[in-house]
Design an enzyme around this catalytic site. Structure first.
Site, PDB file in Angstrom:
ATOM      1  N   GLU A   1      91.570   0.260  45.836  1.00 47.93           N
ATOM      2  CA  GLU A   1      90.252  -0.223  45.395  1.00 47.93           C
ATOM      3  C   GLU A   1      89.585  -1.198  46.368  1.00 47.93           C
ATOM      4  OE1 GLU A   1      90.968  -1.802  41.474  1.00 47.93           O
ATOM      5  OE2 GLU A   1      91.412   0.158  40.636  1.00 47.93           O
TER       6      GLU A   1
ATOM      7  N   HIS B   1      90.583   7.566  35.630  1.00 49.86           N
ATOM      8  CA  HIS B   1      90.689   7.020  34.274  1.00 49.86           C
ATOM      9  C   HIS B   1      89.463   7.491  33.482  1.00 49.86           C
ATOM     10  CE1 HIS B   1      94.050   4.401  35.096  1.00 49.86           C
ATOM     11  NE2 HIS B   1      93.445   3.923  36.147  1.00 49.86           N
TER      12      HIS B   1
ATOM     13  N   GLU C   1      95.981   8.510  38.579  1.00 55.15           N
ATOM     14  CA  GLU C   1      95.941   7.650  37.383  1.00 55.15           C
ATOM     15  C   GLU C   1      95.070   8.305  36.317  1.00 55.15           C
ATOM     16  OE1 GLU C   1      95.138   3.513  38.159  1.00 55.15           O
ATOM     17  OE2 GLU C   1      95.926   3.614  40.196  1.00 55.15           O
TER      18      GLU C   1
ATOM     19  N   ASP D   1      93.916   9.552  32.661  1.00 55.84           N
ATOM     20  CA  ASP D   1      94.008   9.454  31.206  1.00 55.84           C
ATOM     21  C   ASP D   1      92.648   9.802  30.613  1.00 55.84           C
ATOM     22  OD1 ASP D   1      92.898   6.936  31.949  1.00 55.84           O
ATOM     23  OD2 ASP D   1      94.788   5.901  31.535  1.00 55.84           O
TER      24      ASP D   1
HETATM   25  C1  GLA Z   1      93.822   0.377  38.078  1.00 59.05           C
HETATM   26  C2  GLA Z   1      95.071   0.125  38.896  1.00 59.05           C
HETATM   27  C3  GLA Z   1      96.334   0.413  38.147  1.00 59.05           C
HETATM   28  C4  GLA Z   1      96.262  -0.046  36.723  1.00 59.05           C
HETATM   29  C5  GLA Z   1      95.078   0.592  36.076  1.00 59.05           C
HETATM   30  C6  GLA Z   1      95.004   0.354  34.592  1.00 59.05           C
HETATM   31  O1  GLA Z   1      93.369   1.640  38.134  1.00 59.05           O
HETATM   32  O2  GLA Z   1      95.117   0.862  40.083  1.00 59.05           O
HETATM   33  O3  GLA Z   1      97.392  -0.227  38.792  1.00 59.05           O
HETATM   34  O4  GLA Z   1      96.218  -1.435  36.678  1.00 59.05           O
HETATM   35  O5  GLA Z   1      93.937   0.081  36.711  1.00 59.05           O
HETATM   36  O6  GLA Z   1      95.321  -0.935  34.241  1.00 59.05           O
END
Ligand code: GLA
Length: 324
Positions: free
Chosen positions: A133, A209, A238, A240
């Site tokens: 990020e 996400h 990641e 969900d």
């Molecule tokens: C971000 C981070 C993860 C995690 C997620 C959800 O995407 O990269 O490590 O912390 O948020 O909490």
């Protein structure tokens, strides 16, 4: 292969990694969680255990015990292991008072951290999210302590330091790339420049996400193709899927399953060979804690429910991997 095959068996037959982010506490304490992780997934990611804060209780000590629990589990059961993450703007140690450090000290500190952690695991970790990020939605660089201390060069330096101590695949990881064009262009330019100049980056991780809104699978597939054309691996790191109270579909479990199916099909078709959900089951999902105060979101983002029973989304992903 019978319909009784596990997700892990389906994924392995299809040649795709399908993994989950694990947390050390339930892995130690909850046999359902442990069994589900081992039998249903082909790969594991550390959730928070390798972030700088949890890893470094004091300036001179590292506590690798929770990270080791996950890495050892993955190694023991022939799973791919993803280390997350070496450099991030947040979840830093409380004792790390950034205003106490000069630019050179920030650089020395970060180099030492990257080399110590990536070097310790070597090939026990297959892929690292080296930098997480670094770019804002508008395409500008995030003003983190690393950026303030070293300028934008901190990103490539992190990759170079990691490559000095490990042969693991090295990834840049970020959110909203398929949905934020300015951010996508900035990350593309950053990584294209790295490729041109031989900075050792192997791939990009797309977080995905889908909390409240989900990226269109067709846009995700376009993003995947664009970055693959740079010669990069593209992993979904990641994933969900949760809905916002007030816009929950009539049949949320069916809608969730349909989204997972469409997304996995689109990603695999576009050349993604690794997909990770951010957690094993709904009971351990970050969405539960993160949004609890607001109560804005349903908290059922994953493939397994709180008891680790498979949900419609689980069967949809298996079907997608079978057909892809
Ligand atoms: C971000 C981070 C993860 C995690 C997620 C959800 O995407 O990269 O490590 O912390 O948020 O909490």
């Amino acid at each position: 292969m019978s319909s009784e095959a596990t997700l892990r068996e389906r994924a392995e037959a299809r040649g795709i990694e399908f993994g989950a982010a694990l947390s050390a506490a339930p892995l130690r304490e909850d046999s359902n969680y442990w069994n589900t992780a081992r039998t249903e997934f082909t790969s594991v990611t550390t959730s928070s255990e390798l972030k700088m804060g949890p890893l470094r209780p004091s300036p001179k000590t590292y506590d690798f015990s929770d990270a080791d629990a996950i890495v050892d589990f993955g190694n023991e059961y022939d799973m791919a292991v993803r280390g997350h993450t070496l450099v991030w703007h947040t979840q830093k140690p409380d004792w790390f008072q950034e205003w106490d450090y000069s630019g050179d000290q920030v650089r020395d500190f970060l180099r030492d951290h990257v080399r110590t952690v990536a070097g310790r695991y070597g090939t026990r970790i297959d892929a690292w999210d080296v930098v997480n990020e670094a770019v804002h939605e508008d395409g500008s660089m995030r003003e983190s302590v690393w950026y303030e201390g070293m300028g934008p060069e901190y990103v490539e330096k992190a990759f170079e330091w990691a490559a000095e101590v490990t042969d693991s695949d090295l990834f840049y990881n970020d959110y909203d790339i398929p949905t934020e064009p300015e951010k996508a262009d900035a990350v593309y330019d950053l990584l294209a420049d790295f490729r041109d100049r031989g900075v050792p980056v192997d791939g990009i991780g797309l977080q995905l996400h889908g909390i409240g809104s989900q990226a269109d699978p067709a846009d995700v597939a376009d993003t995947v193709r664009r970055f693959r054309d740079l010669g990069l691996d593209v992993h979904v790191t990641e994933l969900d899927v949760a809905y916002e109270v007030g816009s929950v579909p009539d049949d949320p479990l069916a809608a969730q399953a349909e989204y997972y199916r469409a997304l996995v099909e689109a990603c695999v078709d576009a050349g993604v060979d690794s997909i990770t959900t951010w957690g094993v089951n709904d009971g351990n999902s970050w969405v539960r804690d993160f949004y609890k105060a607001e109560e804005r979101f349903t908290i059922d983002p994953l493939l397994f429910d709180r008891k680790c029973d498979p949900k419609p989304a689980y069967h949809a992903v298996k079907a997608a991997l079978f057909e892809a």
